[in-house]
Write a protein that holds these residues in place. Sequence first.
Motif, PDB file in Angstrom:
ATOM      1  N   LEU A   7       0.856  -1.189   0.000  1.00 25.10           N
ATOM      2  CA  LEU A   7       0.000   0.000   0.000  1.00 25.10           C
ATOM      3  C   LEU A   7       0.889   1.235   0.000  1.00 25.10           C
ATOM      4  O   LEU A   7       1.994   1.221   0.558  1.00 25.10           O
ATOM      5  N   ALA A   8       0.408   2.306  -0.604  1.00 28.80           N
ATOM      6  CA  ALA A   8       1.168   3.553  -0.594  1.00 28.80           C
ATOM      7  C   ALA A   8       1.280   4.073   0.834  1.00 28.80           C
ATOM      8  O   ALA A   8       0.294   4.108   1.568  1.00 28.80           O
ATOM      9  N   PRO A  52      -6.742   0.514   0.120  1.00 29.28           N
ATOM     10  CA  PRO A  52      -7.062   0.001  -1.220  1.00 29.28           C
ATOM     11  C   PRO A  52      -8.189   0.810  -1.871  1.00 29.28           C
ATOM     12  O   PRO A  52      -9.147   1.205  -1.208  1.00 29.28           O
ATOM     13  N   SER A  57      -3.101   4.012  -3.848  1.00 29.91           N
ATOM     14  CA  SER A  57      -3.381   2.566  -3.763  1.00 29.91           C
ATOM     15  C   SER A  57      -4.641   2.210  -4.561  1.00 29.91           C
ATOM     16  O   SER A  57      -5.294   1.209  -4.281  1.00 29.91           O
ATOM     17  N   VAL A  60      -5.172  -1.336  -5.919  1.00 37.45           N
ATOM     18  CA  VAL A  60      -5.276  -2.452  -4.976  1.00 37.45           C
ATOM     19  C   VAL A  60      -6.751  -2.692  -4.682  1.00 37.45           C
ATOM     20  O   VAL A  60      -7.479  -1.763  -4.342  1.00 37.45           O
ATOM     21  N   CYS A  78       2.997  -3.847   5.292  1.00 30.50           N
ATOM     22  CA  CYS A  78       3.674  -2.547   5.222  1.00 30.50           C
ATOM     23  C   CYS A  78       4.521  -2.313   6.466  1.00 30.50           C
ATOM     24  O   CYS A  78       5.689  -1.901   6.375  1.00 30.50           O
TER      25      CYS A  78
END
Length: 267
Positions: A7-8, A52, A57, A60, A78
């Motif tokens: 995830l970002a 997400p 993200s 996702v 993460c």
Amino acid sequence: MKTNLPLACQYQLQHENTPVLFIHGFLGSGQDWQQVIAHLAPEQNWITIDLPGHGDSQNVTLSAPQAFQQCCQLIQQCLQALTVTRCHLVGYSLGGRIALHYLQMYPSQVCQLIVESAHTGLIQENEKAARISHDKNWAQRFTTEPLNQVLLDWYLQAVFADLSEQQRQKLCQLRSHNDGKALGKMLLATSLGKQENLCHVISEAICPVSYFVAEQDLKFTQLANILKKTTPQLNKVFFTEAGHNIHFAKPIEYANQISRLILGKLP
């Protein structure tokens, strides 16, 4: 910044203290927390993620019925990649519901939980069915209609009644970078109607749990009062002159409350 995370993420992990992990709500992104972070103690470590279907993200996706568990696994991955073994967990609305699932799945990794304006879960089957129907209608709109128009209507819902027209316009502008189809998928996957009731997660928690709520959010003030009666150890933190999105309305006071809970004092 690491670029190979599931995830970002954005983060500051330069100091010797347990980080605060912030989880945003539906339509948001990690950027939502920057005004709060700006008023934390400078040495306080922190992490924000894009859920997400949101922000960076967007690509996702999650799938019911294990969407909440999948999301928590991605967050845990993460943290593992960032070599973070424990955190203070802060979640707003949908992010609060995900945070409750995270505490349920990884209790030893959470030093304390702060839930803001988040539902613990419906009980009655008819309520769950009605909520799923409600979310399906909104997901259809996010998927098929111009995002700007859907956002304007979204923030006209009763739960956002405290917002001024200027605040609504600002939120719509902040959310306009999202992808409607990705939002629709996330809304369906994490519908409140598909979530189990998580009151027991609070009552069984081995860490301190706080519930942030504001006076203009009548629905969640009522929920917080019920939770406080059934779970006396819950720490209810009440904000004035704010509604559902407390950290958006009062970032300085919000940051001060977090610092008080983590440090035992203001920064």
